[in-house]
Design a protein around this motif. Structure first.
Motif, PDB file in Angstrom:
ATOM      1  N   GLY A  48      31.987  17.451  71.703  1.00 16.52           N
ATOM      2  CA  GLY A  48      32.508  17.806  70.390  1.00 16.52           C
ATOM      3  C   GLY A  48      33.886  18.425  70.547  1.00 16.52           C
ATOM      4  N   SER A  49      34.393  18.993  69.474  1.00 11.03           N
ATOM      5  CA  SER A  49      35.692  19.663  69.502  1.00 11.03           C
ATOM      6  C   SER A  49      35.470  21.170  69.559  1.00 11.03           C
ATOM      7  N   PHE A  50      36.204  21.834  70.455  1.00 12.69           N
ATOM      8  CA  PHE A  50      36.040  23.268  70.680  1.00 12.69           C
ATOM      9  C   PHE A  50      37.399  23.956  70.632  1.00 12.69           C
ATOM     10  N   THR A 109      41.954  12.534  57.014  1.00 14.24           N
ATOM     11  CA  THR A 109      42.774  13.759  56.982  1.00 14.24           C
ATOM     12  C   THR A 109      42.288  14.744  58.035  1.00 14.24           C
ATOM     13  N   VAL A 110      40.970  14.887  58.148  1.00 13.45           N
ATOM     14  CA  VAL A 110      40.396  15.770  59.171  1.00 13.45           C
ATOM     15  C   VAL A 110      40.766  15.271  60.567  1.00 13.45           C
ATOM     16  N   ARG A 111      40.662  13.961  60.759  1.00  9.65           N
ATOM     17  CA  ARG A 111      40.974  13.377  62.063  1.00  9.65           C
ATOM     18  C   ARG A 111      42.427  13.640  62.456  1.00  9.65           C
ATOM     19  N   LEU A 143      46.035  19.524  66.188  1.00  9.04           N
ATOM     20  CA  LEU A 143      45.590  20.728  66.894  1.00  9.04           C
ATOM     21  C   LEU A 143      45.432  20.465  68.387  1.00  9.04           C
ATOM     22  N   ARG A 144      44.949  19.276  68.726  1.00  8.54           N
ATOM     23  CA  ARG A 144      44.847  18.927  70.150  1.00  8.54           C
ATOM     24  C   ARG A 144      46.241  18.862  70.770  1.00  8.54           C
TER      25      ARG A 144
END
Length: 210
Positions: free
Chosen positions: A51-53, A28-30, A36-37
């Motif tokens: 990481g994700s920013f 679910t997070v993925r 969002l990307r």
């Protein structure tokens, strides 16, 4: 991000940490990060310091203004109708099911709202809306509300940029809490629908002025 909890350039927790803190499955997070990307709100970097920013341009108000410009008036009305239908159903159910002590706990969250700055007030109103819906005791409806809240939150934030509108939103939610505590589903639903109608009307005015 669009609610202002995270700042541009801020690094997000790992997928595992997000999964644990949010109480959802890693997949679910993925999927959420992928969405969002796709919206350009998150960028991912590889390597040792990767990481994700939060994207540098992900300013909540800028995002909301651009989103309003890109969204047709019909689509805004449709979003409002969807939000009012789900949220209205949730608060009506909450009015039938909530224990008074639970409602009072939510009310206490609102007691010192005037002591907060405008940004903190907006975040509090978002959280209180979710908490009211959670009083419906329906996990499915609460999950749906959380998704809708994330979608509408940037627009609520844009409208609430005006102090008077922020106060109006707070007054609406306080009235919904009163109706839920009074076990009055019709009043809870009607006040929610009024709040949504005013928000959509305000967005259309913003859209018209460019």
């Amino acid at each position: 991000m669009t609610r202002g909890h995270l700042r541009a350039g801020e690094r997000l927790p790992s997928e595992a940490d997000l999964s644990k803190s949010l109480g959802v499955a890693p997949v679910t997070v993925r999927e959420a990060l992928l969405a969002l990307r796709g919206r350009g709100l998150v960028v991912t970097r590889r390597g040792r310091n990767g990481g994700s920013f939060v994207a540098a341009h992900a300013d909540p108000l800028t995002f909301a203004r651009e989103a309003v410009r890109r969204t047709s008036r019909l689509a805004l009305r449709d979003l409002g109708a969807h939000y009012a239908a789900i949220t209205g159903a949730c608060v009506r159910l909450a009015a039938r099911r909530a224990d008074p002590s639970e409602t009072q706990r939510v009310r206490r969250r609102m007691e010192h709202i005037e002591e907060l700055d405008a940004e903190a007030q907006r975040r509090l109103l978002d959280d209180v809306q979710i908490e009211i819906v959670a009083l419906s005791q329906s996990a499915r409806l609460t999950r749906e509300q959380m998704k809708l809240q994330a979608e509408l939150s940037p627009f609520l934030r844009l409208v609430a940029h005006e102090t008077e509108n922020l106060r109006r939103q707070g007054a609406h939610l306080a009235a919904v809490i009163d109706a839920v505590e009074a076990a009055d589903p019709d009043a809870a639903g009607a006040r929610t629908e009024l709040m949504v109608a005013e928000t959509i009307d305000a967005l259309i005015r913003i859209q018209a002025t460019g």
